[in-house]
Design an enzyme around this catalytic site. Structure first.
Site, PDB file in Angstrom:
ATOM      1  N   CYS A 190      32.547  45.425  33.702  1.00 25.56           N
ATOM      2  CA  CYS A 190      32.907  46.212  34.883  1.00 25.56           C
ATOM      3  C   CYS A 190      32.177  47.551  34.925  1.00 25.56           C
ATOM      4  CB  CYS A 190      34.410  46.467  34.904  1.00 25.56           C
ATOM      5  SG  CYS A 190      35.429  44.990  34.718  1.00 25.56           S
ATOM      6  N   ASP A 242      39.979  48.543  36.555  1.00 29.40           N
ATOM      7  CA  ASP A 242      41.294  48.721  37.160  1.00 29.40           C
ATOM      8  C   ASP A 242      41.898  50.116  37.000  1.00 29.40           C
ATOM      9  OD1 ASP A 242      40.792  46.052  37.364  1.00 29.40           O
ATOM     10  OD2 ASP A 242      42.706  45.381  36.559  1.00 29.40           O
ATOM     11  N   LYS A 243      41.883  50.665  35.796  1.00 32.59           N
ATOM     12  CA  LYS A 243      42.609  51.907  35.545  1.00 32.59           C
ATOM     13  C   LYS A 243      41.739  53.137  35.678  1.00 32.59           C
ATOM     14  CE  LYS A 243      45.897  49.145  34.878  1.00 32.59           C
ATOM     15  NZ  LYS A 243      45.046  47.950  34.976  1.00 32.59           N
ATOM     16  N   CYS A 267      35.846  42.468  38.279  1.00 28.56           N
ATOM     17  CA  CYS A 267      36.331  41.094  38.473  1.00 28.56           C
ATOM     18  C   CYS A 267      36.313  40.711  39.946  1.00 28.56           C
ATOM     19  CB  CYS A 267      37.728  40.949  37.897  1.00 28.56           C
ATOM     20  SG  CYS A 267      37.801  41.266  36.120  1.00 28.56           S
ATOM     21  N   GLU A 295      50.179  43.933  31.580  1.00 23.16           N
ATOM     22  CA  GLU A 295      50.045  42.934  32.641  1.00 23.16           C
ATOM     23  C   GLU A 295      50.299  41.541  32.068  1.00 23.16           C
ATOM     24  OE1 GLU A 295      46.673  45.245  35.324  1.00 23.16           O
ATOM     25  OE2 GLU A 295      46.115  43.462  34.209  1.00 23.16           O
ATOM     26  N   SER A 310      48.555  41.468  36.598  1.00 19.98           N
ATOM     27  CA  SER A 310      47.159  41.620  36.961  1.00 19.98           C
ATOM     28  C   SER A 310      46.990  41.323  38.444  1.00 19.98           C
ATOM     29  CB  SER A 310      46.310  40.652  36.144  1.00 19.98           C
ATOM     30  OG  SER A 310      45.033  40.485  36.714  1.00 19.98           O
ATOM     31  N   ASP A 364      40.986  45.531  30.657  1.00 19.61           N
ATOM     32  CA  ASP A 364      42.195  44.712  30.781  1.00 19.61           C
ATOM     33  C   ASP A 364      41.898  43.255  30.449  1.00 19.61           C
ATOM     34  OD1 ASP A 364      43.245  47.037  31.727  1.00 19.61           O
ATOM     35  OD2 ASP A 364      43.658  46.321  33.743  1.00 19.61           O
TER      36      ASP A 364
END
Length: 560
Positions: free
Chosen positions: A52, A126-127, A197, A448, A474, A84
């Site tokens: 990512c 994501d974070k 993703c 998650e 997720s 993740d």
């Protein structure tokens, strides 16, 4: 540039007494002229720990060049990222949500210490994306967010693959539907290169939400990670932050209640991740905007799901990019009266002004359907209450799994135990899997549950089994699932006293999660309950558990 554009850097480098600071900066490339320019930080989340973010160092250089070409002095610095997808289902996943706070804290620390007049943040996973934006809201200095971009889909035998394909293949393998060789083939093909993703999972959801908030340039959320469009986006973001400094436009001028309503609307229209609830609450908290989980219910009642994107749909994010990205959808929603067009954005213009010349989607596509024929007429994100979630919870109900479920509780005090039971065949049709002590405090870190939910789907039980948890999901999760149950088990919430064999029902139409025991029995169990010993007593997870708020408050650590 005028002194008004150097509000913070002038304190660091102007005057005879600041000679030591200038001396230090000369060693990293400053010259005499640079000391007269606005200094603009570039917060890069580059790391080789995950696909990512593996390309973001190159994007940061593009941003720096954009800043320098517009008359500023760009300075790249780094912060952390975790993955993740790699840590999912392990003890390490407890650090995932924690990393959002670490990233926000670290960006705030560097910008505040170094005296940068503005900054650009680049997030790819994501974070780190909400972490970047939380820092922007806290600091309230002119700033722009850049999304690192989506990965391209993998391919096996003509079928598109992504990371969720691999998680679901694990369940299929456990159910003897595929052999070792096929699992290895899927594993080897699913992740072909850089980018986040590839479905409407949390990264693409949050990129779209941040653009809808007005903090990214148009279509920054819908570009491939490796593309000319993304490179131009980065260069333009560098130029844009200088305009924001000149006009003194700051994040809190943009982050209004209306802007958050726009973001919620877009997340719903895209069929986005439940994590958007958690992250938008946290961003609003940092911006001191009054946002609650009930706002998702209010907006969800009038907002349709329009995008047929994975995990519940069939298309990858790359297909949305191919047909024009996010701006045509924003134009559709604006024309239908579902967005506030008067919200300011980082272009210096309003959302409506940005969309004046927005194109329409091609006629012959079915990735995004017309508002007149929605995939679902209202939100797939359902805020549920009830005697199991008196403080609220978040269900992801696409409609494909039905609108209600009633079954028998199978209770687990950790994600790993639940996953083992799913894979070994202990879980059967009609069960409600209960995974508790996975909340923000109890986990700690609110893991998650992608491994268990994907195993359920891979085992072919997606319509026959439900799962509830005080943890979270997720963006790749689908099926009949309810997370963010509040109060969490560690705080003595009712989920802590559920027993194997209890009957639980989930009603998405009434927005209720119910434990079918009488009040007397529930109260007796609660009186007998004792809080377990904390799993961590030292280090970052222990500090997080001591400071974090509930999921219904965004799981934030900077309380007022």
């Amino acid at each position: 540039m005028s002194s008004s554009t150097r509000e913070f850097s002038s304190q660091v480098v102007d005057g005879a007494d600041r000679a030591p600071s200038r001396a230090m900066l000369r060693a990293v490339g400053f010259n005499d002229t640079d000391f007269t320019k606005p200094q603009v930080g570039v917060a890069s989340t580059w790391a080789m720990v995950t696909p990512c973010n593996m390309h973001i160092n190159h994007l940061a250089v593009e941003v720096e060049q954009g800043i320098n070409s517009a008359g500023g002095k760009g300075i790249i610095f780094n912060t952390i990222t975790i993955s993740d997808g790699i840590s999912m289902g392990t003890e390490g996943m407890k650090y995932s949500l924690v990393s959002r706070e670490v990233i926000a804290d670290s960006i705030e620390t560097v910008i505040g210490c170094q005296g940068y007049d503005g900054f650009v943040t680049i997030g790819g996973c994501d974070k780190n994306m909400p972490g970047c934006v939380i820092a922007m809201a806290r600091l309230n200095r002119p700033s722009v967010f850049v999304y690192g971009g989506t990965i391209m889909p993998g391919c096996l035998n003509g079928k598109s693959l992504d990371v969720v394909s691999v998680f679901e293949a694990v369940g299929a393998h456990a159910n003897l539907k595929i052999d070792d060789s096929t699992l290895h083939e899927i594993e080897s093909c699913a992740i072909p290169g850089p980018g986040s993703c590839g479905g409407m999972y949390t990264a693409n959801t949050m990129a779209s939400a941040i653009e809808a908030l007005g903090l990214s340039l148009p279509n920054s959320s819908a570009q491939a990670a490796i593309s000319d469009a993304k490179r131009k986006d980065c260069h333009s973001a560098g130029e844009a932050v200088l305009r924001l400094i000149e006009k003194n436009i700051r994040p809190r001028d943009i982050l209004t209640k209306k802007a958050f309503e726009n973001a919620i609307t877009v997340v719903i229209a895209l069929g986005g991740s439940t994590n958007a609830v958690l992250h938008l609450l946290a961003i609003a908290h940092a911006a001191e905007v009054d946002l609650s989980i009930d706002d998702f219910t209010r907006i969800g009642a009038r907002t349709p799901v329009l995008a047929d994107l994975r995990p519940s749909g069939k298309y990858s994010m790359a297909k949305l990019v191919e047909i024009g990205g996010l701006t045509p959808l924003l134009k559709m929603l604006l024309d239908a009266g579902l967005l506030h067009g008067d919200c300011l954005t980082v272009t210096g213009k309003t959302l409506a002004e940005n969309l004046v010349d927005a194109p329409h989607y091609p006629i012959n596509q079915d990735v995004v359907v017309p508002i007149s024929t929605p995939i679902k007429k209202n939100s797939h994100l359902v805020i549920c209450y009830g005697n199991l979630a008196p403080g609220g919870s978040v269900a992801k109900i696409s409609g494909k799994e039905g609108l209600s479920f009633k079954g028998t509780a199978r209770v687990f005090d950790a994600e790993e135990d639940a996953l083992a039971a799913i894979l070994n065949g202990t879980i059967a049709a009609g069960d409600v899997i209960v995974i508790r002590y996975e909340g923000p405090k109890g986990g700690p870190g609110m893991r998650e549950m992608l491994s268990p939910t994907s195993a359920v789907m891979g085992k072919g039980l997606g319509k026959d089994v439900a799962l509830i948890t005080d943890g979270r999901f997720s963006g790749g999760t689908h099926g009949f699932v309810v997370g963010h149950i509040t109060p969490e088990a560690f705080e003595g919430g009712p989920i802590a006293i559920v027993q194997d064999g209890d009957t639980i029902s989930i009603d998405a139409e009434k927005s209720q999660v119910t434990l079918h025991c009488d009040d007397t029995e529930i109260n007796q169990r609660l009186r007998r309950w004792t809080r377990p010993t904390p799993r961590y007593t030292r280090g970052v997870l222990a500090k997080y558990a001591q400071t974090v708020t509930s999921a219904s408050e965004g799981a934030v650590t900077d309380r007022f």
